[in-house]
Design a protein around this motif. Structure first.
Motif: not given
Length: 783
Positions: A123-128, A519-522, A526-527
């Protein structure tokens, strides 16, 4: 048509041919029978969400595959070494999906081929943002890490993973309620037992697979422990099924041996001939093989319960040759004797088969197998008794009617007062009242009450589950969706609410597939947050400048991020063959037209709160205990409907065979009253009735009908009464001893069957004498 008398040579030839056919049939069946241990075949079709999930969990769920291991008896360091050695020996073996003892770092969960995906799983890409400031801070932290005791672990990761996403995932995927670690492996809170959790590939309903897994664990432990004196404790559904199977086989072995000896002795004593036990076993063996062949022909596989229970049910077929033996006398051809007995014997066989025929409409595959086995077995046993066995019987045997002792016994029975109509109805009413108003629940709905696992073993299992932080086996949160992707999205929305429940103390922890696979959406989101190659390269070059690292120290980092940014998102099937597949395999169940995602719970204290939160997010809290009880109730309803239909068809069959209402009532009345008395005795002693009691009641009723039919067939002829009495005494004694032994079994199922039928034999015999026997005519006495 009058058949020619059989010479000793022709009788021997017929016997050898019969044995040859049985041997050939046994060999043919042995090569074609496919045994099944799937208990779901004996379950009715699931209707509610909880029932469907229960059926899936019984065989395929992770709970049914989990084995809990405790090593004790040595010092902690020795146990830790043995735990590691045991894990190393088991990991390469194909029968295990997971062998966990806390001794791994968790990095093994991410194989090399999935390493680039760490940026989509974390989940790093969610916040940084992967910009210069973030990368500079990360590199500065790595300098401090390399000066710490963890340097040896981190150094191999840094060239491709300077942000340590791999390590973050490994830590996040550790069990939420893992036990403490001593010497690098899991231990109980007291520090006296090393613990392991092992998941088998074999399903919970696969007895052979579970046996192989248990044997492999014991063999590996023997090698790891050597002569240290350490002890292995093995628990869990698979271990229990192996123990139960071994105990059942052992008990069935000694019960079967004793039964065979008793059967042979009784027939030898009754007929003063060593041939009687051998000849009497031929129809029974023929019926057993015929039943097995019929199930093999009509079904894909034969359930082990069908074989075990079916052979018990067709045990009534042992009565058929006994009746023929007891009614044979000098001057009467065995063929004529068999022909004279056939209307009565055939009526009893037809009635019993009709009772089991109703199981074909039960909608339960296991009961259908049982019906086919029993009907084919009883039919063949009766036909061979009628058309083959007479050819093997000595035409000049000892006549049972000549026995002075038997005549004296019949005289004593003749002095018994007949049961009048008012007394009959009073006894029936009393039995109904006792059965209905006896204290305690009438029906037993708790499946766990049928387990023969000792209470100390269940307590030990609960203790190990608590130490290992194993999830609650009763409650699950379930998400039904059209596919796995939608289910994972629901789980992602649900997770924050569950985390709040954990913080509030409603649950101690939870686990779901979304914890391991977004999920693939998540993943696509992130991509979109990852920079392209040129942007990342510029940001990383700036971050390296002024740091203690050189730019070429992180070869592969930029390539991995670019691979993660452009690769197709991971789907569940992409994890096949990896440790992650084992982690989510029991939490995300994919079907042809839908998917079910499960959330396992630890330390559930407030089911109402969890149910409320689950409902708000389109999920449901399922109580598997309640689901199992409702499934048992639905099963019982089907069996009771089948029994009701059986009674109607049975009455019609007897009516057609006897033709006179008075005779029909006289023949059926002992069976009806016996059924009520059995229920009264069981309920009077506080026994809660289960499904096996019901099935056993059918068998007891069939025996009672046979006794009544033959006493009715004897009429008022004194000689025929004595021969009938002789036959029924031998039949009832053999049956009583068989089922009395079953009643002493430690297996609840066998105990229920044995006690029910043993009671039925006694009641049927006594009531047949009181209700059906007729006084002999003076002429018959003087003859």
């Amino acid at each position: 048509m009058k058949l020619p008398s059989m010479t000793p040579r022709s009788r021997l030839t017929l016997a050898l041919l019969w044995l040859a056919v049985l041997a050939l049939a046994g060999w043919w069946l042995g090569s074609r029978v496919e045994l099944s241990g799937d208990l779901r075949k004996f379950m009715p079709a699931a209707e509610t969400r909880g029932q469907k999930l229960l059926i899936e969990e019984l065989g395929e769920g992770p709970g049914s595959r989990l084995l809990l291991v405790a090593l004790s008896g040595s010092d902690a360091q020795t146990l830790a070494m043995q735990s590691s050695a045991l894990r190393e020996r088991l990991l390469p073996q194909p029968q295990f999906k997971l062998v966990a003892n806390g001794g791994d770092s968790g990095l093994e969960a991410i194989p090399e081929g999935l390493r680039p995906y760490r940026y989509l799983l974390s989940d790093t890409a969610d916040t940084h943002r992967f910009d210069r400031a973030f990368l500079s801070a990360e590199l500065g932290q790595r300098v401090q890490d390399l000066g710490s005791p963890a340097a040896a672990l981190l150094e191999p990761l840094l060239p491709r993973d300077p942000t340590l996403e791999t390590l973050k995932l490994a830590e996040a995927w550790q069990p939420a309620n893992a036990p403490q670690r001593l010497h690098g492996v899991w231990f109980d809170r007291a520090g006296r037992e090393a613990l392991l959790a092992i998941e088998t590939r074999a399903a919970g309903f696969d007895p052979k697979g579970q046996q192989a897994a248990v044997d492999a664990i014991r063999a590996a432990f023997a090698e790891a422990a050597g002569k240290s004196g350490s002890r292995l404790t093995l628990s869990g559904p698979g271990a229990f099924s192996v123990e139960i199977g071994g105990r059942t086989a052992k008990e069935a072995g000694w019960i079967g041996t004793i039964d065979s000896v008793i059967f042979a002795l009784l027939l030898w004593l009754a007929y003063r001939s060593w041939k009687a036990p051998l000849l009497g076993g031929l129809p029974l063996a023929s019926g057993g093989l015929a039943g097995l062949a019929a199930v093999t022909f009509f079904f894909d596989g034969v359930h082990g319960i069908t074989i075990a229970f079916g052979f018990t049910l067709i045990g009534v077929a042992q009565d058929y040759p006994i009746h023929l033996f007891s009614h044979q006398r000098a001057g009467l051809s065995p063929w004529a004797s068999a022909r004279a007995l056939w209307p009565t014997l055939g009526t009893g066989v037809a009635s019993t088969c009709i009772a089991y025929f109703t199981f074909l409409v039960s909608g339960v595959d296991g009961l259908k197998q049982l019906a086919v086995f029993t009907i084919a077995g009883l039919g063949v046993a009766a036909l061979t008794t009628r058309f083959l066995l007479p050819g093997l019987i000595d035409p000049t045997p000892r006549d049972a009617a000549d026995s002075v002792r038997l005549a004296g016994l019949w005289e004593r029975f003749a002095r018994w007062p007949r049961l009048s109509g008012p007394a009959y109805y009073l006894l029936a009413a009393a039995a109904i009242a006792i059965a209905w108003w006896a204290p305690g629940p009438f029906w037993q709905n708790d499946l766990s009450r049928l387990t023969p696992v000792p209470a100390p073993a269940l307590a030990r299992d609960a203790q190990l589950r608590g130490e290992l932080g194993a999830p609650d086996v009763r409650y699950l949160v379930a998400v039904e969706a059209r596919n796995a992707e939608v289910a994972l999205q629901v789980l992602e929305r649900l997770q924050p609410a569950l985390a709040k429940l954990r913080a509030d103390g409603a649950i101690a922890g939870f686990d779901s597939a979304a914890r391991y696979l977004p999920s693939q959406a998540m993943q696509r989101a992130r991509q979109a947050r990852l920079p392209d190659r040129s942007q990342l390269q510029r940001a990383f070059n700036g971050a390296v400048t002024g740091s203690a690292f050189t730019a070429d120290a992180f070869d592969g980092f930029v390539d991995d991020v670019e691979t993660a940014r452009t690769a197709p998102p991971l789907a569940p099937h992409d994890l096949d063959g990896t440790p992650l597949a084992a982690a989510i395999g029991g939490l995300l169940l994919e079907h042809n037209d839908h998917a079910t995602a499960l959330v396992s719970l630890n330390g559930l204290k407030d089911p109402a709160a969890v149910a409320r939160v689950a409902k708000q997010h389109g999920a449901a809290l399922l109580d598997l205990k309640q689901a199992s009880e409702s499934l048992v109730a639905a099963y019982r309803e089907r069996v009771l409907l089948a029994l009701a239909l059986a009674w109607v068809l049975l009455i019609i069959t007897v009516w057609i065979a006897l033709g006179q209402p008075q005779r029909v009532l006289r023949v059926l009345s002992p069976m009806v009253l016996t059924t009520l008395l059995i229920l009264a005795v069981l309920r009077g002693f506080g026994v809660e009735l289960n499904l096996f009691h019901l099935v056993a009641l059918i068998l007891a009723a069939g025996l009672g009908l046979d006794y009544a039919l033959f006493f009715d067939h004897a009429g008022d002829d004194h000689a025929e009464q004595l021969r009938t009495l002789h036959a029924i005494i031998v039949c009832s004694l053999t049956t009583l001893l068989v089922f009395a032994l079953l009643a002493l079994s430690s297996i609840p199922v066998l105990r229920a069957i044995g006690s029910t039928v043993a009671l039925g034999v006694v009641c049927n015999f006594v009531l047949a004498l009181l209700l059906v026997r007729q006084p002999a005519t003076r002429k018959a006495f003087n003859t």
